[in-house]
Design a protein around this motif. Structure first.
Motif, PDB file in Angstrom:
ATOM      1  N   GLU A   1       0.824  -1.208   0.000  1.00  0.00           N
ATOM      2  CA  GLU A   1       0.000   0.000   0.000  1.00  0.00           C
ATOM      3  C   GLU A   1       0.858   1.258   0.000  1.00  0.00           C
ATOM      4  O   GLU A   1       0.466   2.291  -0.544  1.00  0.00           O
ATOM      5  CB  GLU A   1      -0.910  -0.016   1.224  1.00  0.00           C
ATOM      6  CG  GLU A   1      -1.913  -1.155   1.226  1.00  0.00           C
ATOM      7  CD  GLU A   1      -2.751  -1.194   2.496  1.00  0.00           C
ATOM      8  OE1 GLU A   1      -2.602  -0.245   3.310  1.00  0.00           O
ATOM      9  OE2 GLU A   1      -3.520  -2.149   2.691  1.00  0.00           O
ATOM     10  N   LEU A   2       2.051   1.168   0.612  1.00  0.00           N
ATOM     11  CA  LEU A   2       2.960   2.321   0.642  1.00  0.00           C
ATOM     12  C   LEU A   2       3.815   2.425  -0.614  1.00  0.00           C
ATOM     13  O   LEU A   2       4.621   3.358  -0.746  1.00  0.00           O
ATOM     14  CB  LEU A   2       3.888   2.212   1.871  1.00  0.00           C
ATOM     15  CG  LEU A   2       3.209   2.329   3.242  1.00  0.00           C
ATOM     16  CD1 LEU A   2       4.219   2.048   4.353  1.00  0.00           C
ATOM     17  CD2 LEU A   2       2.623   3.729   3.412  1.00  0.00           C
ATOM     18  N   GLY A   3       3.687   1.473  -1.517  1.00  0.00           N
ATOM     19  CA  GLY A   3       4.466   1.506  -2.750  1.00  0.00           C
ATOM     20  C   GLY A   3       5.884   1.010  -2.598  1.00  0.00           C
ATOM     21  O   GLY A   3       6.727   1.273  -3.451  1.00  0.00           O
ATOM     22  N   SER A   4       6.170   0.268  -1.514  1.00  0.00           N
ATOM     23  CA  SER A   4       7.520  -0.238  -1.275  1.00  0.00           C
ATOM     24  C   SER A   4       7.684  -1.683  -1.711  1.00  0.00           C
ATOM     25  O   SER A   4       8.759  -2.254  -1.550  1.00  0.00           O
ATOM     26  CB  SER A   4       7.865  -0.120   0.219  1.00  0.00           C
ATOM     27  OG  SER A   4       7.863   1.233   0.622  1.00  0.00           O
ATOM     28  N   CYS A   5       6.633  -2.296  -2.215  1.00  0.00           N
ATOM     29  CA  CYS A   5       6.694  -3.695  -2.639  1.00  0.00           C
ATOM     30  C   CYS A   5       5.686  -3.893  -3.754  1.00  0.00           C
ATOM     31  O   CYS A   5       4.588  -3.300  -3.737  1.00  0.00           O
ATOM     32  CB  CYS A   5       6.402  -4.625  -1.455  1.00  0.00           C
ATOM     33  SG  CYS A   5       6.362  -6.385  -1.882  1.00  0.00           S
ATOM     34  N   GLY A   6       6.032  -4.754  -4.729  1.00  0.00           N
ATOM     35  CA  GLY A   6       5.144  -5.011  -5.862  1.00  0.00           C
ATOM     36  C   GLY A   6       4.054  -6.007  -5.566  1.00  0.00           C
ATOM     37  O   GLY A   6       3.274  -6.336  -6.468  1.00  0.00           O
ATOM     38  N   ALA A   7       4.011  -6.536  -4.331  1.00  0.00           N
ATOM     39  CA  ALA A   7       2.956  -7.459  -3.890  1.00  0.00           C
ATOM     40  C   ALA A   7       2.880  -8.735  -4.707  1.00  0.00           C
ATOM     41  O   ALA A   7       1.804  -9.114  -5.199  1.00  0.00           O
ATOM     42  CB  ALA A   7       1.605  -6.746  -3.864  1.00  0.00           C
ATOM     43  N   PRO A   8       3.972  -9.471  -4.879  1.00  0.00           N
ATOM     44  CA  PRO A   8       3.866 -10.775  -5.553  1.00  0.00           C
ATOM     45  C   PRO A   8       3.030 -11.757  -4.750  1.00  0.00           C
ATOM     46  O   PRO A   8       2.469 -12.700  -5.314  1.00  0.00           O
ATOM     47  CB  PRO A   8       5.322 -11.235  -5.653  1.00  0.00           C
ATOM     48  CG  PRO A   8       6.035 -10.517  -4.553  1.00  0.00           C
ATOM     49  CD  PRO A   8       5.342  -9.191  -4.452  1.00  0.00           C
ATOM     50  N   CYS A   9       2.939 -11.520  -3.419  1.00  0.00           N
ATOM     51  CA  CYS A   9       2.140 -12.408  -2.569  1.00  0.00           C
ATOM     52  C   CYS A   9       0.664 -12.338  -2.927  1.00  0.00           C
ATOM     53  O   CYS A   9      -0.111 -13.245  -2.613  1.00  0.00           O
ATOM     54  CB  CYS A   9       2.333 -12.056  -1.105  1.00  0.00           C
ATOM     55  SG  CYS A   9       1.829 -10.372  -0.695  1.00  0.00           S
ATOM     56  N   ALA A  10       0.263 -11.255  -3.578  1.00  0.00           N
ATOM     57  CA  ALA A  10      -1.137 -11.091  -3.985  1.00  0.00           C
ATOM     58  C   ALA A  10      -1.325 -11.313  -5.481  1.00  0.00           C
ATOM     59  O   ALA A  10      -2.395 -11.006  -6.031  1.00  0.00           O
ATOM     60  CB  ALA A  10      -1.633  -9.701  -3.603  1.00  0.00           C
ATOM     61  N   GLY A  11      -0.299 -11.835  -6.143  1.00  0.00           N
ATOM     62  CA  GLY A  11      -0.397 -12.088  -7.579  1.00  0.00           C
ATOM     63  C   GLY A  11      -0.254 -10.851  -8.429  1.00  0.00           C
ATOM     64  O   GLY A  11      -0.558 -10.884  -9.623  1.00  0.00           O
ATOM     65  N   ALA A  12       0.247  -9.736  -7.842  1.00  0.00           N
ATOM     66  CA  ALA A  12       0.355  -8.489  -8.605  1.00  0.00           C
ATOM     67  C   ALA A  12       1.614  -8.441  -9.457  1.00  0.00           C
ATOM     68  O   ALA A  12       1.780  -7.533 -10.267  1.00  0.00           O
ATOM     69  CB  ALA A  12       0.333  -7.292  -7.648  1.00  0.00           C
ATOM     70  N   GLN A  13       2.550  -9.400  -9.244  1.00  0.00           N
ATOM     71  CA  GLN A  13       3.783  -9.451 -10.019  1.00  0.00           C
ATOM     72  C   GLN A  13       4.055 -10.880 -10.453  1.00  0.00           C
ATOM     73  O   GLN A  13       3.817 -11.832  -9.685  1.00  0.00           O
ATOM     74  CB  GLN A  13       4.980  -8.964  -9.168  1.00  0.00           C
ATOM     75  CG  GLN A  13       5.243  -7.484  -9.197  1.00  0.00           C
ATOM     76  CD  GLN A  13       6.505  -7.139  -8.430  1.00  0.00           C
ATOM     77  OE1 GLN A  13       6.718  -7.610  -7.319  1.00  0.00           O
ATOM     78  NE2 GLN A  13       7.345  -6.300  -9.007  1.00  0.00           N
ATOM     79  N   THR A  14       4.555 -11.017 -11.665  1.00  0.00           N
ATOM     80  CA  THR A  14       5.024 -12.321 -12.124  1.00  0.00           C
ATOM     81  C   THR A  14       6.508 -12.450 -11.797  1.00  0.00           C
ATOM     82  O   THR A  14       7.161 -11.476 -11.403  1.00  0.00           O
ATOM     83  CB  THR A  14       4.833 -12.466 -13.632  1.00  0.00           C
ATOM     84  OG1 THR A  14       5.683 -11.496 -14.300  1.00  0.00           O
ATOM     85  CG2 THR A  14       3.378 -12.239 -14.024  1.00  0.00           C
ATOM     86  N   VAL A  15       7.056 -13.643 -11.969  1.00  0.00           N
ATOM     87  CA  VAL A  15       8.488 -13.863 -11.732  1.00  0.00           C
ATOM     88  C   VAL A  15       9.308 -12.953 -12.641  1.00  0.00           C
ATOM     89  O   VAL A  15      10.311 -12.366 -12.226  1.00  0.00           O
ATOM     90  CB  VAL A  15       8.851 -15.345 -11.967  1.00  0.00           C
ATOM     91  CG1 VAL A  15      10.367 -15.528 -11.964  1.00  0.00           C
ATOM     92  CG2 VAL A  15       8.206 -16.227 -10.917  1.00  0.00           C
ATOM     93  N   GLU A  16       8.873 -12.815 -13.906  1.00  0.00           N
ATOM     94  CA  GLU A  16       9.619 -11.982 -14.852  1.00  0.00           C
ATOM     95  C   GLU A  16       9.575 -10.509 -14.445  1.00  0.00           C
ATOM     96  O   GLU A  16      10.553  -9.773 -14.622  1.00  0.00           O
ATOM     97  CB  GLU A  16       9.050 -12.154 -16.271  1.00  0.00           C
ATOM     98  CG  GLU A  16       9.332 -13.505 -16.909  1.00  0.00           C
ATOM     99  CD  GLU A  16       8.510 -14.639 -16.282  1.00  0.00           C
ATOM    100  OE1 GLU A  16       7.446 -14.317 -15.687  1.00  0.00           O
ATOM    101  OE2 GLU A  16       8.929 -15.799 -16.381  1.00  0.00           O
ATOM    102  N   GLU A  17       8.443 -10.062 -13.935  1.00  0.00           N
ATOM    103  CA  GLU A  17       8.320  -8.670 -13.504  1.00  0.00           C
ATOM    104  C   GLU A  17       9.110  -8.401 -12.224  1.00  0.00           C
ATOM    105  O   GLU A  17       9.567  -7.276 -11.993  1.00  0.00           O
ATOM    106  CB  GLU A  17       6.845  -8.325 -13.282  1.00  0.00           C
ATOM    107  CG  GLU A  17       6.031  -8.288 -14.566  1.00  0.00           C
ATOM    108  CD  GLU A  17       4.537  -8.201 -14.303  1.00  0.00           C
ATOM    109  OE1 GLU A  17       3.803  -7.724 -15.185  1.00  0.00           O
ATOM    110  OE2 GLU A  17       4.098  -8.628 -13.200  1.00  0.00           O
ATOM    111  N   TYR A  18       9.279  -9.417 -11.404  1.00  0.00           N
ATOM    112  CA  TYR A  18       9.996  -9.279 -10.129  1.00  0.00           C
ATOM    113  C   TYR A  18      11.512  -9.345 -10.309  1.00  0.00           C
ATOM    114  O   TYR A  18      12.271  -8.756  -9.544  1.00  0.00           O
ATOM    115  CB  TYR A  18       9.541 -10.401  -9.192  1.00  0.00           C
ATOM    116  CG  TYR A  18      10.017 -10.292  -7.763  1.00  0.00           C
ATOM    117  CD1 TYR A  18       9.350  -9.512  -6.827  1.00  0.00           C
ATOM    118  CD2 TYR A  18      11.134 -11.004  -7.323  1.00  0.00           C
ATOM    119  CE1 TYR A  18       9.767  -9.424  -5.504  1.00  0.00           C
ATOM    120  CE2 TYR A  18      11.567 -10.938  -6.005  1.00  0.00           C
ATOM    121  CZ  TYR A  18      10.877 -10.147  -5.101  1.00  0.00           C
ATOM    122  OH  TYR A  18      11.297 -10.068  -3.802  1.00  0.00           O
TER     123      TYR A  18
END
Length: 572
Positions: free
Chosen positions: A371-388
């Motif tokens: 929520e603070l913009g410090s993480c792309g939230a892969p835990c919530a499916g918001a990032q793929t491995v390639e995006e991370y």
């Protein structure tokens, strides 16, 4: 106890004393700064030289100190920093007995400055005129006796009045020293050893044990005190083994654990070394091997932490004890390692949660960092491995010194906070980024040295000869000396031929002890040290922390000024 003829030692008339006085900004050595050094070198009552300089402490001088000493911030603004003054002072005082009034104060600041700027404290013999005066003058009428330097200077008719300026106070201390030595003459104190023996709180049992030092060599090396069961009680280094060990039995040491150790000691073993570097390395190794009970440094030998990327589809930073290739460190504190990992994760936008996230993604709820913009939230499916993956590459690039993008990103964040006038958050970000820079810089320095299969270096010994060291993968493999007039290269060839074989292990330091590698790095980068040969170029990464040193210096200065301002505000 009467000394034997061969124990009489150095007559006082032949001893070179360097009488020193410091002026500081106040506070303890880790919080105060030196503003002036004054010293006088004397032997046999004759002045051999003087040393005096103002020192820029890098911080404003508090008003109460200005009132006391007359030294203002404007006066020291163009003066050299302590890192420039120390080499000259150490050379001026080399080989001499250091004297000061309340010597513990002055030597603590000098030791702290040496440690901070990478200089080796030479561990000189120290005489405190305050302690000596209390011993010599204890029969004086108490009503009119004071041990302040000004009172003692008046008592002994000093030609210089102490005025809280370093050189004048040092000159007055010279006169006090000579006055005290004159009073000791009729008591049979004629040598340096007898002077040290005269200090208080030395028990008869302690003096009797000086026979343990009788047959020790007068060479540099390491000494080991052994107890009733032949256990190692204490390990130390010395430039002169016999003289140093003898001091444990003939001079006062206020440390309770050392007195207890001396009482238990039944034998002293020594390991002769070519020079001080070899002695320091062997001390580290012996501390790790024996963990002697009376050495503070042996409590957690080699206990360091590292920051590594975990091996999973969405890597995170983890603090571990055993490093592997790509690890950031070493850190002497787990807390510091964790703080650095959090800073790095925040700048790189890596996740900090410990959940295992499959490569196919997850469907959990994002945490507050997302929520603070410090993480792309892969835990919530918001990032793929390639995006991370780019964030992981940036962290690896910073650690290996191939990409400094994250440092630039952190500096930009700091600028944005300052521009938005979020000064407290900006100060925190500055300090976090500075800590990260120091960690990355240390990693680059040590791994660069550990990666060199063989390096041979020579340091001037001060007498026209050379101290030589063979370093293999961050470890001392051989050490020797080429005295004045001896061709050094044949000695180098012999040292290389007989050097320890070092097989590198996996990990950033190739299996070397971080403390030993850091010790070697400081020795190799001292002024005057020359590289004789290397098996491969010894260099830090092009995109490493080295390019950010000026930024780090400015950040440290800003933090120091901020701390001084807060202290002044609290005092007001």
């Amino acid at each position: 106890m009467q000394l034997a003829f061969d124990e009489l030692g150095t007559p006082l008339r032949d001893v070179t004393f360097v009488v020193v006085d410091l002026e500081t900004t106040g506070g303890a050595p880790d919080g105060g700064n030196i503003t002036e050094i004054g010293a006088v070198k004397v032997r046999g009552g004759e002045v051999l030289g003087e040393f005096a300089t103002l020192v820029d402490p890098g911080v404003p001088i508090p008003p109460q100190i200005v009132e006391l000493t007359g030294i203002t911030t404007a006066m020291v603004r163009s003066a050299p920093g302590i890192e420039q003054v120390l080499p000259a002072f150490l050379e001026f005082a080399a080989g001499a007995v250091l004297v000061a009034h309340n010597a513990g104060f002055d030597t603590s600041f000098l030791r702290a400055a040496c440690a901070e700027h990478g200089f080796t404290w030479p561990k000189p013999t120290v005489v405190c005129t305050l302690k000596l005066a209390r011993r010599v003058l204890r029969q004086e009428p108490r009503g009119r006796l004071s041990y302040r330097l000004s009172s003692l200077a008046a008592l002994f008719g000093s030609g210089t009045t102490p005025n809280h300026r370093a050189l004048d106070d040092a000159k007055a201390t010279v006169d006090v020293l000579h006055g005290l030595l004159e009073r000791l003459g009729p008591l049979g104190v004629q040598s340096l050893e007898e002077l040290l023996d005269y200090l208080p709180d030395v028990t008869p049992a302690q003096r009797r044990k000086r026979d343990l030092a009788r047959d020790l060599p007068e060479r540099p090396g390491v000494y080991l005190f052994r107890g009733p069961s032949d256990e190692v009680l204490y390990v130390g280094t010395a430039s002169n083994l016999r003289r140093r060990v003898r001091q444990y039995f003939t001079s006062s040491d206020s440390r309770g654990r050392i007195r207890e150790m001396v009482a238990l000691a039944e034998r002293v073993d020594t390991v002769e070394c070519a020079h001080s570097l070899e002695a320091a390395v062997r001390e580290l190794r012996l501390l790790a091997a024996h963990r002697p009970a009376y050495n503070r440094r042996s409590r957690n030998p080699g206990k360091v932490w590292w920051v590594v990327l975990t091996d999973e589809p969405f890597p995170r930073l983890s603090v571990v004890r055993r490093p592997r290739d790509g690890a950031l460190g070493p850190f002497t504190s787990r807390t510091r390692a964790k703080a650095t990992a959090d800073t790095l994760a925040g700048i790189a936008m890596l996740r900090t949660c410990t959940a295992r996230i499959p490569a196919s993604g997850a469907s959990g709820s994002p945490c507050v960092l997302a929520e603070l913009g410090s993480c792309g939230a892969p835990c919530a499916g918001a990032q793929t491995v390639e995006e991370y993956r780019p964030s992981v590459r940036l962290v690896s690039g910073l650690v290996e010194g191939t990409d400094a993008t994250l440092l630039s990103r952190g500096a930009d964040q700091l600028t944005e906070l300052a521009t938005a006038r979020h000064f407290e958050r900006a100060a925190r970000r500055r300090d976090e980024l500075a800590a990260l820079l120091r960690a990355v810089g240390k990693r680059h320095r040590l791994t660069a040295l550990a990666s060199v299969a063989e390096l041979v270096a020579a340091s001037p010994d001060g007498s026209g000869g050379w101290e030589l060291a063979v370093v293999r993968h961050g470890r001392l493999a051989s050490a020797g000396v080429a005295r004045r007039g001896v061709p050094p290269l044949p000695v180098v060839d012999a040292l290389v031929a007989s050097a320890e074989t070092v097989l590198p292990d996996p990990g950033p330091l190739r299996g070397a002890n971080p403390e030993e590698t850091a010790l070697l790095w400081r020795w190799l980068t001292r002024p005057g040290v020359r590289l004789v040969r290397t098996s491969a170029p010894w260099a830090e990464p092009l995109h490493g922390a080295g390019r950010w040193r000026s930024w780090l210096d400015a950040a440290d200065t800003a933090a120091t000024l901020e701390a001084a301002g807060k202290a002044a505000g609290a005092a007001g």
